[in-house]
Scaffold this motif. Structure first.
Motif, mmCIF file in Angstrom:
data_model
loop_
_atom_site.group_PDB
_atom_site.id
_atom_site.type_symbol
_atom_site.label_atom_id
_atom_site.label_comp_id
_atom_site.label_asym_id
_atom_site.label_seq_id
_atom_site.Cartn_x
_atom_site.Cartn_y
_atom_site.Cartn_z
ATOM 1 N N TYR A 90 2.150 10.475 8.803
ATOM 2 C CA TYR A 90 3.435 9.782 8.957
ATOM 3 C C TYR A 90 4.619 10.755 8.963
ATOM 4 O O TYR A 90 4.732 11.598 8.071
ATOM 5 N N PRO B 46 12.422 3.843 10.659
ATOM 6 C CA PRO B 46 12.349 2.418 10.306
ATOM 7 C C PRO B 46 13.468 1.938 9.372
ATOM 8 O O PRO B 46 13.376 0.830 8.836
ATOM 9 N N GLU B 47 14.509 2.760 9.179
ATOM 10 C CA GLU B 47 15.558 2.417 8.201
ATOM 11 C C GLU B 47 16.142 1.029 8.401
ATOM 12 O O GLU B 47 16.498 0.349 7.438
ATOM 13 N N ASP C 12 1.662 11.885 -3.646
ATOM 14 C CA ASP C 12 1.483 10.496 -4.133
ATOM 15 C C ASP C 12 2.643 9.605 -3.695
ATOM 16 O O ASP C 12 2.529 8.372 -3.729
ATOM 17 N N ILE D 298 19.453 -0.538 6.417
ATOM 18 C CA ILE D 298 20.301 0.655 6.516
ATOM 19 C C ILE D 298 20.034 1.287 7.885
ATOM 20 O O ILE D 298 19.437 0.649 8.758
ATOM 21 N N LYS E 38 -1.838 13.088 2.988
ATOM 22 C CA LYS E 38 -2.092 12.384 4.263
ATOM 23 C C LYS E 38 -0.843 12.190 5.122
ATOM 24 O O LYS E 38 -0.936 11.709 6.243
ATOM 25 N N LEU F 294 15.172 -1.739 6.277
ATOM 26 C CA LEU F 294 15.672 -1.758 4.896
ATOM 27 C C LEU F 294 17.133 -2.198 4.855
ATOM 28 O O LEU F 294 17.775 -2.151 3.811
ATOM 29 N N SER G 128 12.996 4.777 -3.770
ATOM 30 C CA SER G 128 13.087 4.332 -5.174
ATOM 31 C C SER G 128 14.436 4.700 -5.792
ATOM 32 O O SER G 128 14.862 4.075 -6.755
ATOM 33 N N LEU H 21 3.980 10.120 -0.588
ATOM 34 C CA LEU H 21 3.984 10.484 0.838
ATOM 35 C C LEU H 21 5.115 11.468 1.161
ATOM 36 O O LEU H 21 5.757 11.390 2.196
ATOM 37 N N LEU I 298 8.331 9.659 9.127
ATOM 38 C CA LEU I 298 9.206 8.480 9.220
ATOM 39 C C LEU I 298 10.563 8.783 8.600
ATOM 40 O O LEU I 298 10.656 9.594 7.667
ATOM 41 N N GLY I 299 11.584 8.108 9.086
ATOM 42 C CA GLY I 299 12.916 8.249 8.505
ATOM 43 C C GLY I 299 13.311 9.714 8.370
ATOM 44 O O GLY I 299 13.206 10.486 9.329
HETATM 45 N N1 COA Z 1 10.252 6.482 -0.666
HETATM 46 C C1 COA Z 1 9.666 6.349 -1.860
HETATM 47 N N2 COA Z 1 8.365 6.120 -2.015
HETATM 48 C C2 COA Z 1 7.620 6.009 -0.903
HETATM 49 C C3 COA Z 1 8.163 6.122 0.378
HETATM 50 C C4 COA Z 1 9.545 6.389 0.482
HETATM 51 N N3 COA Z 1 10.163 6.569 1.658
HETATM 52 N N4 COA Z 1 7.179 5.954 1.291
HETATM 53 C C5 COA Z 1 6.063 5.730 0.582
HETATM 54 N N5 COA Z 1 6.322 5.757 -0.730
HETATM 55 C C6 COA Z 1 5.383 5.569 -1.849
HETATM 56 C C7 COA Z 1 4.945 4.123 -1.976
HETATM 57 O O1 COA Z 1 5.914 3.387 -2.682
HETATM 58 C C8 COA Z 1 3.652 4.293 -2.729
HETATM 59 O O2 COA Z 1 3.953 4.566 -4.098
HETATM 60 P P1 COA Z 1 3.133 3.828 -5.272
HETATM 61 O O3 COA Z 1 1.716 4.279 -5.071
HETATM 62 O O4 COA Z 1 3.764 4.346 -6.510
HETATM 63 O O5 COA Z 1 3.303 2.358 -5.033
HETATM 64 C C9 COA Z 1 3.087 5.591 -2.154
HETATM 65 O O6 COA Z 1 4.192 6.283 -1.587
HETATM 66 C C10 COA Z 1 2.060 5.364 -1.065
HETATM 67 O O7 COA Z 1 2.661 4.538 -0.078
HETATM 68 P P2 COA Z 1 2.000 3.170 0.464
HETATM 69 O O8 COA Z 1 3.104 2.327 1.016
HETATM 70 O O9 COA Z 1 1.162 2.591 -0.611
HETATM 71 O O10 COA Z 1 1.075 3.777 1.604
HETATM 72 P P3 COA Z 1 0.561 3.004 2.923
HETATM 73 O O11 COA Z 1 -0.422 3.940 3.537
HETATM 74 O O12 COA Z 1 0.167 1.620 2.606
HETATM 75 O O13 COA Z 1 1.866 2.902 3.864
HETATM 76 C C11 COA Z 1 3.857 3.724 4.984
HETATM 77 C C12 COA Z 1 2.447 4.034 4.394
HETATM 78 C C13 COA Z 1 4.456 5.067 5.387
HETATM 79 C C14 COA Z 1 3.714 2.809 6.186
HETATM 80 C C15 COA Z 1 4.725 3.043 3.901
HETATM 81 O O14 COA Z 1 4.651 3.819 2.721
HETATM 82 C C16 COA Z 1 6.178 2.923 4.276
HETATM 83 O O15 COA Z 1 6.563 2.089 5.066
HETATM 84 N N6 COA Z 1 7.043 3.788 3.665
HETATM 85 C C17 COA Z 1 8.485 3.728 3.856
HETATM 86 C C18 COA Z 1 8.891 4.311 5.185
HETATM 87 C C19 COA Z 1 10.395 4.185 5.360
HETATM 88 O O16 COA Z 1 10.955 3.113 5.416
HETATM 89 N N7 COA Z 1 11.075 5.346 5.449
HETATM 90 C C20 COA Z 1 12.487 5.406 5.620
HETATM 91 C C21 COA Z 1 13.154 5.566 4.303
HETATM 92 S S1 COA Z 1 14.905 5.552 4.405
#
Ligand code: COA
Length: 266
Positions: free
Chosen positions: A113, A139-140, A30, A145, A66, A143, A75, A32, A115-116
């Motif tokens: 995905y 993609p940091e 939930d 960072i 997924k 943010l 968070s 990811l 990522l990061g």
């Molecule tokens: N940290 C914490 N929570 C994360 C997360 C992360 N890195 N990536 C996704 N989630 C959470 C979302 O907040 C969401 O939680 P919620 O349902 O409680 O709101 C849940 O996972 C599903 O993600 P969501 O963004 O709704 O899915 P999406 O399919 O629309 O988008 C991504 C997918 C991967 C494009 C998007 O989640 C994203 O950009 N995530 C962050 C990636 C990132 O910046 N990573 C580097 C971290 S340093």
């Protein structure tokens, strides 16, 4: 056994041992599979178990749901200050170093995905096999960072400076086939065949001598981090050492007698 109880208690992972393979499923679908401190500690302790379990010859990381992993858990970032952020990065980075230097071969089975920190984990593995729908990125920068689990160093070494800088400084995501083209991904396969193809790849490793694979991996990694003269010296020194093993005798004997080798890891 104590470790087994600990495995059953895992909060962020699902773990399976099957046919010589240790499976580590990142299990916060939930979110990811975002990496928090608990997940870092749990991966570390299951790897310690896999390391000493002679039945485990290959380790596969993958994600439940997924995504493979969408990176570090954003968070928890709000509570971080300079000291605690540094400490979190250090802990994550130490885990990635441990994965990279792990004695046994490791595969990231990327199912969406990466990522990061998710891509950083995959980059610390020896091999990356991805489903065609996977998206990769660091993609940091978006943010405010930058990658902190080894990505700034490993991506450059994997794909070269121009592409690594582009990926990290734009924060753009790339598709799995682009990842394969630039040498980041070993193999792209269909979503349906991801597990089958990964198991086929693992089967090739399982046929080999686990001992010689470990020595080879060690020489590739440490040699790559040293001046070439030291790496080449390690290679020839290790090459001599290999001739004191039973598996070398078995491999050569099997070839000369036109039979399949039966390696024992000795
Ligand atoms: N940290 C914490 N929570 C994360 C997360 C992360 N890195 N990536 C996704 N989630 C959470 C979302 O907040 C969401 O939680 P919620 O349902 O409680 O709101 C849940 O996972 C599903 O993600 P969501 O963004 O709704 O899915 P999406 O399919 O629309 O988008 C991504 C997918 C991967 C494009 C998007 O989640 C994203 O950009 N995530 C962050 C990636 C990132 O910046 N990573 C580097 C971290 S340093």
């Amino acid at each position: 056994k104590y470790l087994f109880i600990e495995i059953l208690d895992m909060e962020t992972l699902d773990v399976k041992k099957e046919n010589g393979i240790g499976w580590i499923y990142l299990n916060r679908p939930d979110k990811l599979n975002a990496i928090n401190l608990k997940m870092i500690n749990e991966i570390d302790s299951i790897l310690k178990d896999f390391e000493t379990d002679n039945e485990i010859r290959v380790v596969i990381f993958t994600g439940k749901g997924k995504a493979f992993c969408a990176g570090a858990d954003i968070s928890q970032f709000k509570e971080l200050n300079t000291m605690t952020a540094w400490n979190f990065a250090r802990k994550g980075r130490e885990l990635m170093d441990y994965i990279e230097r792990f004695m046994k071969p490791t595969i990231a089975m990327i199912n969406g995905y990466a990522l990061g920190g998710g891509l950083e984990l995959a980059m610390a593995c020896d091999f990356r096999i991805a489903s065609e729908d996977s998206m990769l990125g660091l993609p940091e920068i978006n943010l405010g960072i930058y990658p902190g689990f080894g990505g700034t160093q490993r991506l450059v070494r994997l794909v070269g400076k121009p592409k690594a800088m582009e990926i990290m400084m734009t924060g753009d995501r790339i598709r799995a086939d682009e990842g394969e083209r630039i040498g980041l991904i070993n193999k792209v396969v269909t979503k349906e065949s991801l597990e089958e193809e990964t198991l086929k790849f693992a089967a090739k490793l399982l046929e080999k001598s686990p001992l010689i694979l470990s020595i080879l991996k060690n020489i590739i990694l440490y040699g790559n981090d040293s001046p070439i003269v030291d790496g080449l010296n390690m290679e020839s020194l290790g090459w001599g050492y290999v001739f004191s093993t039973e598996d070398e005798k078995e491999g050569v004997d099997a070839f000369l007698n036109k039979r399949k080798p039966n390696f024992k890891g000795k």
